[in-house]
Design an enzyme around this catalytic site. Structure first.
Site, PDB file in Angstrom:
ATOM      1  CD  GLU A 173     -12.805 -24.506   4.926  1.00 29.02           C
ATOM      2  OE1 GLU A 173     -13.780 -23.846   5.303  1.00 29.02           O
ATOM      3  OE2 GLU A 173     -12.624 -24.881   3.753  1.00 29.02           O
TER       4      GLU A 173
ATOM      5  NE  ARG B 197     -19.063 -14.134  11.947  1.00 31.43           N
ATOM      6  CZ  ARG B 197     -18.590 -15.306  11.500  1.00 31.43           C
ATOM      7  NH1 ARG B 197     -19.291 -16.401  11.612  1.00 31.43           N
ATOM      8  NH2 ARG B 197     -17.409 -15.373  10.928  1.00 31.43           N
TER       9      ARG B 197
ATOM     10  CE  LYS C 206     -11.511 -18.840   7.690  1.00 31.66           C
ATOM     11  NZ  LYS C 206     -11.198 -20.210   8.146  1.00 31.66           N
TER      12      LYS C 206
HETATM   13  P1  ATP Z   1     -14.792 -16.942   7.897  1.00 35.14           P
HETATM   14  O1  ATP Z   1     -16.264 -16.688   7.745  1.00 35.14           O
HETATM   15  O2  ATP Z   1     -13.994 -15.755   8.306  1.00 35.14           O
HETATM   16  O3  ATP Z   1     -14.187 -17.675   6.754  1.00 35.14           O
HETATM   17  P2  ATP Z   1     -15.176 -19.333   9.323  1.00 35.14           P
HETATM   18  O4  ATP Z   1     -16.229 -19.395  10.353  1.00 35.14           O
HETATM   19  O5  ATP Z   1     -15.440 -19.992   8.020  1.00 35.14           O
HETATM   20  O6  ATP Z   1     -14.680 -17.859   9.178  1.00 35.14           O
HETATM   21  P3  ATP Z   1     -13.526 -21.340  10.426  1.00 35.14           P
HETATM   22  O7  ATP Z   1     -12.102 -21.636  10.153  1.00 35.14           O
HETATM   23  O8  ATP Z   1     -14.545 -22.311   9.984  1.00 35.14           O
HETATM   24  O9  ATP Z   1     -13.820 -19.913   9.856  1.00 35.14           O
HETATM   25  O10 ATP Z   1     -13.736 -21.013  11.965  1.00 35.14           O
HETATM   26  C1  ATP Z   1     -13.232 -21.780  13.014  1.00 35.14           C
HETATM   27  C2  ATP Z   1     -14.021 -21.488  14.246  1.00 35.14           C
HETATM   28  O11 ATP Z   1     -13.927 -20.113  14.574  1.00 35.14           O
HETATM   29  C3  ATP Z   1     -15.497 -21.791  14.038  1.00 35.14           C
HETATM   30  O12 ATP Z   1     -15.956 -22.517  15.152  1.00 35.14           O
HETATM   31  C4  ATP Z   1     -16.140 -20.456  13.932  1.00 35.14           C
HETATM   32  O13 ATP Z   1     -17.431 -20.471  14.442  1.00 35.14           O
HETATM   33  C5  ATP Z   1     -15.202 -19.575  14.763  1.00 35.14           C
HETATM   34  N1  ATP Z   1     -15.246 -18.194  14.279  1.00 35.14           N
HETATM   35  C6  ATP Z   1     -14.974 -17.753  13.040  1.00 35.14           C
HETATM   36  N2  ATP Z   1     -15.172 -16.431  12.929  1.00 35.14           N
HETATM   37  C7  ATP Z   1     -15.578 -16.003  14.155  1.00 35.14           C
HETATM   38  C8  ATP Z   1     -15.959 -14.743  14.689  1.00 35.14           C
HETATM   39  N3  ATP Z   1     -15.947 -13.636  13.947  1.00 35.14           N
HETATM   40  N4  ATP Z   1     -16.313 -14.690  15.990  1.00 35.14           N
HETATM   41  C9  ATP Z   1     -16.317 -15.802  16.748  1.00 35.14           C
HETATM   42  N5  ATP Z   1     -15.981 -17.014  16.303  1.00 35.14           N
HETATM   43  C10 ATP Z   1     -15.615 -17.138  15.020  1.00 35.14           C
HETATM   44 MG    MG Z   2     -16.078 -22.078   8.093  1.00 36.25          MG
END
Ligand code: ATP
Ligand code: MG
Length: 569
Positions: free
Chosen positions: A36, A262, A272
């Site tokens: 995102e 994760r 984020k």
């Molecule tokens: P945050 O919780 O930090 O905002 P998010 O999951 O909302 O992270 P996205 O931009 O939606 O962030 O993530 C893009 C991809 O990266 C998703 O498929 C998510 O599962 C993966 N991802 C995000 N954080 C991690 C992590 N700590 N370890 C492994 N994969 C991750």
């Molecule tokens: Mg997300």
């Protein structure tokens, strides 16, 4: 079709191999990385990137889509879109033609929603957000059906179209999937799939005032792109029934969602939302502050793509949530830089040493090895003269018993140069601070020979005072004092756990003259000090700024020795 060269197969690769064996997707493997665009990528994303691009290239010749999940216009920005592409490329991955945006599918997603309505599988609900929450029930109590759940199809269609046409206030209605208000899985209790939100979208502008919800948009985006294996983190496990329901209800391409744990790391934060809070609150200099766990921060800190990939391999893919020690990440960059970074001498906290028996105008050049791990990196000349700088910490007037460096009357080796003996300590008469040392050198020891087999226990790094250059050096420590990334939701608490000593700026450091040639981003080992890189933003020719990537002390290697190997803190 190729099988992976890497024989260590995790459960996801095992599923992919089975699917290939059973020809489930006609031999195709298509993955996607779906960020995102509401922040910069961090090391956790790197794990997902390595997995998605890795699996694709191992099994299908490399089809992994980069898809921006831009369904929430309030938090998204083009700055993030650009940085994400830069970071994925920098890590060494290529999406080729396959750059997509969920917003490109808004028309299709809308049409699918009308189809759900026509099929009696979705309805417009006019309860307020609070009422919807109340009606949803809890983990122990079933939900209650909304009085609007039985609206006739025609009325639903009419209302949904008018929602799209902007006839209603934000929040007046939502579109919900008609699934099961008694489901033990809360995600299946008629989840909202569209809401009214008057927000300008960075790609679709003001065309839409309704936006699809994440679960709905994500499943259908995967399906539209014919993604075979949709790899996501464990928190989406409970959403999988909704993912499957959506694709089944619309009878579209069935992508398969698979969840993995994760990445969590000690001594940092990765959400984020929190990273944004650090940036906006001025607690760091930006998303690329070298203390941040972001890809851009790690890059500026001196990390290499290779070290980040090695780290992700070490951590592996599993179904179990763990917290990985930051020491492992540091271990990976050390191993890389140990082999590839040239070694130089730099004095971070200089103490002047006058070698009283060395001629005033004489300059000698000594050969220094650039990297003992790699003879091909050759040697360089290091100038030596009557006045040199050594590290202030390398001298003690009253040395404790296990201090083998310089002290009054004691002899040490200056690396690559000669032996010196401390004869006199000169002080500032006002403050009493030591301003310089007067030493003598043994001409017999010049160039590394050992006069009469004499044993000298200390070897110091140094630079020639008139030849050396001045530099600023930034030392970093952990961003967070502890490890609780999830924990309390109170933003203030998290800020109060920031490490107040995470940045130390040293000015007036003295570095070897060969570093005059160093360009932004270049990496070095400063002997006995650690690995450093030239800051890519603040460094100027003639006024270099170095970031310490990591110190030399490898706590991970010690943990490994004492516990046997595991990626877990
Ligand atoms: P945050 O919780 O930090 O905002 P998010 O999951 O909302 O992270 P996205 O931009 O939606 O962030 O993530 C893009 C991809 O990266 C998703 O498929 C998510 O599962 C993966 N991802 C995000 N954080 C991690 C992590 N700590 N370890 C492994 N994969 C991750
Ligand atoms: Mg997300």
């Amino acid at each position: 079709m190729t099988s992976p060269e890497n024989s260590s197969t995790d459960f996801i690769r095992a599923i992919v191999q089975e699917d290939l064996a059973s020809n489930k997707y006609e031999g195709r493997v298509v993955t996607r990385f779906p960020p995102e665009p509401n922040g910069y990528l961090h090391i956790g994303h790197a794990k997902s990137i390595c997995l998605n691009f890795g699996v694709a290239s191992e099994y299908s010749g490399g089809v992994c889509h980069l898809r921006f999940d831009d369904t929430n216009p309030l938090r998204e920005d083009v700055e993030y879109i650009n940085s994400i592409q830069e970071d994925v490329r920098w890590l060494g991955f290529d999406w080729g033609q396959h750059l997509y945006y969920a917003s490109d599918y808004f028309d299709a997603l809308y049409a699918f929603a009308e189809q759900l309505i026509a099929d009696g599988k979705a309805y417009v609900d006019s309860l307020s957000a609070d009422e919807i929450r109340e009606y949803r029930g809890t983990l122990t109590e079933p939900g209650k059906e909304s009085p609007y759940r039985k609206r006739p199809v025609e009325e639903n269609l009419d209302l949904f179209r008018r929602m799209r046409d902007g006839e209603f206030e934000d929040g007046a209605h939502v579109l919900r999937a008609r699934i099961d208000m008694a489901s033990p899985n809360l995600n299946m209790r008629d989840p909202t799939i569209y809401r009214i939100r008057r927000a300008h979208h960075h790609r679709t502008g003001d065309k839409w005032c309704i936006y699809p919800m994440y679960d709905y948009a994500h499943a259908l985006s995967d399906s539209i792109e014919h993604i075979t294996h949709s790899l996501c983190t464990l928190e989406f496990e409970d959403h999988r029934p909704l993912y499957d329901w959506t694709l089944e209800a619309l009878d579209v391409y069935r992508s398969q969602q698979i969840e993995f744990a994760r990445l969590n790391l000690t001594n940092t934060v990765m959400s984020k939302r929190r990273l944004l809070q650090l940036v906006e609150g001025g607690h760091v200099s930006g998303w690329d502050d070298p203390r941040m766990p972001t890809i851009s921060g790690l890059r500026r800190r001196g990390y290499t793509p290779a070290a980040i990939k090695t780290f992700c391999e070490h951590v592996g893919i599993s179904k179990r949530d763990t917290v990985v020690s930051m020491a492992l990440l540091e271990h990976c960059i050390r191993e890389d830089l140990n082999r590839h970074a040239p070694r130089v001498m730099a004095v971070l906290n200089p103490l002047k040493v006058v070698i009283t028996n060395y001629p005033e105008d004489k300059v000698q050049e000594f050969d220094a090895v650039n990297n003992p791990e790699d003879p091909a990196m050759g040697t360089r000349k290091v100038p030596f003269s009557r006045v040199v700088y050594i590290e202030r910490d390398d001298f003690r007037e009253d040395p404790p018993s296990r201090f083998f460096r310089l002290a009054p009357g004691r002899e040490v080796r200056l690396r690559y140069a000669c032996y010196i003996t401390c004869q006199e300590v000169i002080r500032d008469p006002e403050t009493g601070e030591i301003t310089e040392l007067h030493c003598t050198y043994d001409p017999e020891s010049v160039g590394g020979s050992t006069p009469d087999g004499r044993r000298v226990r200390g070897t110091l790094h140094w630079v020639s005072a008139p030849h050396s250059l001045e530099a600023e050096v930034r030392l970093y420590d952990y961003l967070m004092m502890d490890t609780n990334d999830e924990g309390e939701e109170d933003g203030r608490d998290f800020i109060s756990r920031l490490n107040p000593d995470s940045l130390q700026v040293l000015s007036g450091c003295r570095i070897e003259p060969c570093l005059a040639e160093a360009g932004r981003g270049d990496r070095f080992q400063f002997e006995r000090q650690g690995y450093f890189c030239v800051d890519s933003l603040d460094s100027e020719p003639g006024a270099p700024v170095f970031n310490r990537t990591v110190s030399l002390r490898d706590s991970w290697a010690r943990i490994e020795q004492s516990q046997g190997r595991s990626g877990v803190a």
